[in-house]
Design a protein around this motif. Structure first.
Motif, PDB file in Angstrom:
ATOM      1  N   VAL A  19       0.837  -1.201   0.000  1.00 51.20           N
ATOM      2  CA  VAL A  19       0.000   0.000   0.000  1.00 51.20           C
ATOM      3  C   VAL A  19       0.868   1.246   0.000  1.00 51.20           C
ATOM      4  O   VAL A  19       2.075   1.171   0.132  1.00 51.20           O
ATOM      5  N   LEU A  20       0.219   2.381  -0.107  1.00 53.60           N
ATOM      6  CA  LEU A  20       0.882   3.676  -0.022  1.00 53.60           C
ATOM      7  C   LEU A  20       2.107   3.753  -0.909  1.00 53.60           C
ATOM      8  O   LEU A  20       2.005   3.801  -2.109  1.00 53.60           O
ATOM      9  N   ALA A  21       3.290   3.703  -0.318  1.00 49.53           N
ATOM     10  CA  ALA A  21       4.499   3.817  -1.129  1.00 49.53           C
ATOM     11  C   ALA A  21       4.625   2.643  -2.089  1.00 49.53           C
ATOM     12  O   ALA A  21       5.428   2.665  -3.002  1.00 49.53           O
ATOM     13  N   SER A  26      13.461   2.632  -4.881  1.00 52.09           N
ATOM     14  CA  SER A  26      13.912   4.005  -4.874  1.00 52.09           C
ATOM     15  C   SER A  26      15.053   4.168  -5.873  1.00 52.09           C
ATOM     16  O   SER A  26      15.521   5.257  -6.123  1.00 52.09           O
ATOM     17  N   GLY A  27      15.507   3.034  -6.419  1.00 53.58           N
ATOM     18  CA  GLY A  27      16.546   3.090  -7.425  1.00 53.58           C
ATOM     19  C   GLY A  27      17.921   3.397  -6.851  1.00 53.58           C
ATOM     20  O   GLY A  27      18.822   3.813  -7.560  1.00 53.58           O
ATOM     21  N   GLU A  90      20.402  -3.023  -4.775  1.00 52.90           N
ATOM     22  CA  GLU A  90      19.477  -1.917  -5.050  1.00 52.90           C
ATOM     23  C   GLU A  90      18.506  -1.864  -3.874  1.00 52.90           C
ATOM     24  O   GLU A  90      17.975  -2.897  -3.468  1.00 52.90           O
ATOM     25  N   ILE A  91      18.290  -0.669  -3.330  1.00 47.09           N
ATOM     26  CA  ILE A  91      17.419  -0.563  -2.154  1.00 47.09           C
ATOM     27  C   ILE A  91      16.055  -0.007  -2.556  1.00 47.09           C
ATOM     28  O   ILE A  91      15.968   1.028  -3.203  1.00 47.09           O
ATOM     29  N   ALA A  92      15.013  -0.714  -2.181  1.00 48.17           N
ATOM     30  CA  ALA A  92      13.647  -0.275  -2.451  1.00 48.17           C
ATOM     31  C   ALA A  92      13.006   0.143  -1.127  1.00 48.17           C
ATOM     32  O   ALA A  92      12.830  -0.680  -0.225  1.00 48.17           O
ATOM     33  N   ASP A  93      12.687   1.435  -1.009  1.00 52.76           N
ATOM     34  CA  ASP A  93      12.083   1.956   0.221  1.00 52.76           C
ATOM     35  C   ASP A  93      10.560   1.848   0.121  1.00 52.76           C
ATOM     36  O   ASP A  93       9.969   2.232  -0.890  1.00 52.76           O
ATOM     37  N   MET A  94       9.946   1.303   1.146  1.00 54.21           N
ATOM     38  CA  MET A  94       8.481   1.116   1.140  1.00 54.21           C
ATOM     39  C   MET A  94       7.978   1.101   2.583  1.00 54.21           C
ATOM     40  O   MET A  94       8.788   1.124   3.520  1.00 54.21           O
ATOM     41  N   GLU A  95       6.684   1.048   2.757  1.00 56.83           N
ATOM     42  CA  GLU A  95       6.149   0.940   4.112  1.00 56.83           C
ATOM     43  C   GLU A  95       6.626  -0.374   4.727  1.00 56.83           C
ATOM     44  O   GLU A  95       6.742  -1.388   4.023  1.00 56.83           O
ATOM     45  N   PHE A  96       6.840  -0.378   6.030  1.00 51.36           N
ATOM     46  CA  PHE A  96       7.289  -1.612   6.700  1.00 51.36           C
ATOM     47  C   PHE A  96       6.308  -2.753   6.428  1.00 51.36           C
ATOM     48  O   PHE A  96       6.691  -3.893   6.178  1.00 51.36           O
ATOM     49  N   ASP A  97       5.048  -2.370   6.435  1.00 52.01           N
ATOM     50  CA  ASP A  97       3.945  -3.308   6.232  1.00 52.01           C
ATOM     51  C   ASP A  97       3.989  -4.028   4.870  1.00 52.01           C
ATOM     52  O   ASP A  97       3.352  -5.057   4.687  1.00 52.01           O
ATOM     53  N   SER A  98       4.719  -3.459   3.917  1.00 53.73           N
ATOM     54  CA  SER A  98       4.747  -4.011   2.552  1.00 53.73           C
ATOM     55  C   SER A  98       5.943  -4.917   2.298  1.00 53.73           C
ATOM     56  O   SER A  98       6.003  -5.573   1.253  1.00 53.73           O
TER      57      SER A  98
END
Ligand code: GLN
Length: 267
Positions: A19-21, A26-27, A90-98
């Motif tokens: 969800v959300l993010a 984040s590339g 590669e780091i992908a930033d997202m909600e913890f929940d995802s």
């Protein structure tokens, strides 16, 4: 008992969706160390030659932004693993929940997010060997009348959505008293603004938030002790084995300890 109940609840929230993010990246990419074998490693990953790490970059000192770059313990451990395995991180930033869903559905290879190993999460995802420990802490205002865990009864408690702090707080103090935030710092902001009475969060981010916000303190008491590990899809046992092999070498060579020491100041 408390812990067991907490673990049961973890299953429900770990099943959250993107969800959300969302699960996008984040590339933020870093090449593997010179001389590594790259894609020749033969380890299956979402994108050949890459190790996509899912995280929530609002969890200092494990992951946080320094300018546009995501840095911290988990970022460095991922890079060290990537170097060992010849994979570009590669780091992908997202909600913890995802995070768990992103790893389960092949949007990321590995979740590294100061994530606690719980039996409920283990039903959905594999965990690597553990590389660090955490403790749930309580942050309150310096002038708060909350002096102990018992004083939290009936108070408004802020947590980060789907974290073990969230599960613990809802279990012990009632979901109606718990306010869930997508980011730990949003919960801390609400505390400084007097919208909630306390925040339950892992001890290292708690220290970092208290250092960065005037008028806050950590209660001299702690909740559950937890173990952090990387989560990897159950469909990818090869990667799990490779990551555990890399972690064992990094542990043996003192690299993990030096990364932890770089970010965690002994008290
Ligand atoms: N250790 C906690 C958990 O796994 C919090 C992790 C986080 O917020 N990044 O639930």
């Amino acid at each position: 008992m408390k812990l067991k109940k907490m673990m049961t609840l973890a299953l429900t929230v770990a099943l959250g969706t993107c969800v959300l993010a969302g699960c996008g990246g984040s590339g933020d990419t870093k090449a593997p160390a010179e001389g590594s074998t790259g894609a020749e490693s033969g380890i299956p990953t979402v994108t050949e030659g890459k190790l996509i790490m899912a995280t929530n970059a609002y969890f200092p000192p494990y992951e946080y932004y320094e300018g546009n770059e995501i840095v911290g313990i988990d970022a460095e451990i991922a890079q060290a693993i990537g170097d060992k395995l010849g994979l570009e991180v590669e780091i992908a930033d997202m909600e913890f929940d995802s995070i768990i869903t992103a790893v389960q559905t092949g949007k990321a290879d590995i979740g590294l997010a100061g994530m606690t190993v719980t039996p409920e999460r283990e039903k959905n995802i594999n965990f690597s060997d553990t590389y660090a420990t955490g403790i749930q802490s309580v942050i309150v205002k310096e002038d708060s009348d909350i002096k102990s865990i018992d004083d939290l009864q009936g108070k408004k408690i802020g947590v980060q959505l789907s974290t073990t702090g969230d599960i613990f707080a809802s279990d012990d103090f009632g979901a109606e008293n718990v306010e869930q935030f997508n980011k730990g710092n949003d919960a801390v902001m609400a505390l400084t603004q007097g919208k909630i009475d306390a925040v339950i969060i892992d001890n290292q981010p708690a220290l970092s938030y208290v250092a960065g916000n005037k008028g806050l303190q950590i209660l001299d008491t702690s909740y559950v002790e937890e173990e952090y590990a990387a989560c990897i899809s159950k469909e990818n046992p090869e990667l799990l084995e490779a990551v555990n092999g890399a972690l064992a070498e990094l542990e043996r060579d003192g690299i993990i300890q030096s990364i932890l020491d770089k970010y965690i100041v002994a008290d």
